[in-house]
Design an enzyme around this catalytic site. Structure first.
Site, PDB file in Angstrom:
ATOM      1  N   ASP A  73      37.326  41.423  34.051  1.00 38.58           N
ATOM      2  CA  ASP A  73      37.889  41.126  35.387  1.00 38.58           C
ATOM      3  C   ASP A  73      37.838  39.765  35.794  1.00 38.58           C
ATOM      4  O   ASP A  73      36.860  39.378  36.611  1.00 38.58           O
ATOM      5  CB  ASP A  73      37.542  42.075  36.426  1.00 38.58           C
ATOM      6  N   ILE A  74      38.551  39.018  35.284  1.00 39.60           N
ATOM      7  CA  ILE A  74      38.577  37.458  35.436  1.00 39.60           C
ATOM      8  C   ILE A  74      39.946  37.027  36.110  1.00 39.60           C
ATOM      9  O   ILE A  74      40.942  37.006  35.461  1.00 39.60           O
ATOM     10  CB  ILE A  74      38.535  36.606  34.257  1.00 39.60           C
ATOM     11  N   GLU A  75      39.917  36.779  37.453  1.00 42.47           N
ATOM     12  CA  GLU A  75      40.974  36.540  38.307  1.00 42.47           C
ATOM     13  C   GLU A  75      40.993  35.106  38.675  1.00 42.47           C
ATOM     14  O   GLU A  75      41.433  34.811  39.871  1.00 42.47           O
ATOM     15  CB  GLU A  75      41.044  37.540  39.238  1.00 42.47           C
ATOM     16  N   GLN A  76      40.441  34.131  37.930  1.00 46.00           N
ATOM     17  CA  GLN A  76      40.521  32.791  38.317  1.00 46.00           C
ATOM     18  C   GLN A  76      41.870  32.078  38.183  1.00 46.00           C
ATOM     19  O   GLN A  76      42.492  32.519  37.268  1.00 46.00           O
ATOM     20  CB  GLN A  76      39.245  32.114  37.695  1.00 46.00           C
ATOM     21  N   ARG A  95      46.700  29.799  47.580  1.00 45.86           N
ATOM     22  CA  ARG A  95      46.732  29.169  46.389  1.00 45.86           C
ATOM     23  C   ARG A  95      48.551  28.938  46.259  1.00 45.86           C
ATOM     24  O   ARG A  95      49.165  29.129  45.502  1.00 45.86           O
ATOM     25  CB  ARG A  95      46.582  30.258  45.130  1.00 45.86           C
TER      26      ARG A  95
END
Length: 360
Positions: A120-123, A256
């Site tokens: 779960d890498i949402e960068q 963002r």
């Protein structure tokens, strides 16, 4: 630092942490059987998992504190339990750091008798950057390590509702999909970047949601690797103004690169939403354009709110695509936030939400 963590994870396993906590040693064996239809459940802790519809569940991503009882019970039902995996991308540009992190996670999964990992890498990632290539390498190397060390294990990766650099997450989706076992498509928080009018909208409008899947399919992502994620929560937006036509203007909260976002509202679980809609000023309303339910209510200070959410009707419209497109399955964020009490009305609402995963 990562090497230090790996060292102690290895010592932890050697010193007897891998004693099976289940009544039967067999329940500590990894689940390797593949079912035709995946139902992927995120669990954030507590004991509500005891009330899940286990006739449907195939994988539980454990995002809360490790629960050996959950692992044993899931295995007794033939369901996997997988770790949560997240790490700052700046840390994994270095090959040694990547290897150390992967080794730590494999050792942890082994010591807890788990069946894989959910990445779960949402960068933010810029296409072509060192982090872009490092992320792809991480997924590939993690999958290779888990498959080697835990035969039959599952590696999944969470992606945004569309591959079009949503939230500046410009990943190599094709290579990532080829490397891992499953792509969990998070078809929610679709208003994280509002480029038009700053107004309250559906968390996961049907047409927008489906367009994201078509974009993944245009990339030739294997549909049998796609798991559709649906929300079991909604957003409560305080309205700066509620027009006669029912349009709720919201505060400008940039995210963002977008001037407005769903951060102007607050996430609310389905259990809260069902109680609030029954006492709301409008009752349940249905938007024919977004194909989603919503309602309006006035708080104790007199301010109007608009709440957008998903219910069995809106979820059914999405779940139908799973079989039509030949996807691997469906899942939700998250399994804990229904009302699992003995209240007969709540119980029926909960049953309907689980059943909606099967489509209309």
């Amino acid at each position: 630092m990562l090497r230090f963590v790996v060292f102690w994870a290895s010592i932890f396993a050697i010193c007897g942490a891998n004693v099976c906590p289940c009544q039967s040693q067999q329940l500590c064996q990894p689940v390797s059987e593949e079912r035709d239809d995946e139902v992927f459940v995120f669990d954030v802790g507590g004991k509500t998992w005891k009330s899940y519809n286990w006739s449907l569940v195939t994988t539980v991503a454990a995002f809360g504190k490790y629960d050996a009882e959950l692992m044993c019970y899931a295995h007794s039902k033939g369901a996997r339990v997988v770790l949560k995996g997240d790490i700052p991308l700046s840390d994994i540009v270095n090959q040694d750091n990547r290897t150390a992190w992967i080794t730590e996670k494999v050792n942890l999964a082994k010591s807890q008798f788990m069946d894989g990992i959910n990445l779960d890498i949402e960068q933010e990632v810029e296409e072509g950057s060192p982090q872009y290539y490092a992320l792809t390498a991480l997924v590939n190397e993690t999958t290779e390590a888990f498959h080697r060390e835990i035969p039959g294990s599952q590696v999944s990766f969470d992606v945004a509702w569309s591959p079009k650099c949503i939230d500046k997450r410009c990943y190599d989706y094709v290579a990532i999909a080829q490397s891992c076992d499953l792509l969990f498509v998070m078809s929610y928080d679709e208003q994280s970047q509002i480029m038009g009018d700053c107004i309250a909208m559906a968390n996961a409008p049907l047409n927008q949601t489906l367009s994201g899947y078509y974009e993944y399919m245009e990339l030739k992502v294997d549909p049998r690797k796609i798991v559709m994620g649906v929300p079991w929560y909604g957003y409560d937006y305080p309205c700066l103004n509620l027009s006669q036509g029912g349009v709720c203007s919201i505060a400008k909260v940039p995210f963002r690169g977008a001037p407005c976002s769903d951060a102007a509202g607050r996430q609310k679980p389905y259990s809260w939403i069902m109680k609030q809609v029954s006492s709301s000023s409008s009752g349940r309303l249905w938007d024919e354009e977004q194909l989603a339910p919503y309602f309006n209510y006035k708080d104790q200070k007199g301010q109007m709110h608009q709440v957008w959410y998903d219910d069995p009707e809106s979820i059914c419209g999405k779940a139908g695509l799973v079989k039509l497109a030949g996807f691997r399955g469906i899942g939700m964020w998250n399994g804990n936030i229904l009302d699992y009490s003995s209240n007969p009305v709540a119980r029926q609402q909960t049953v309907m939400m689980w059943n909606a995963l099967l489509g209309c």
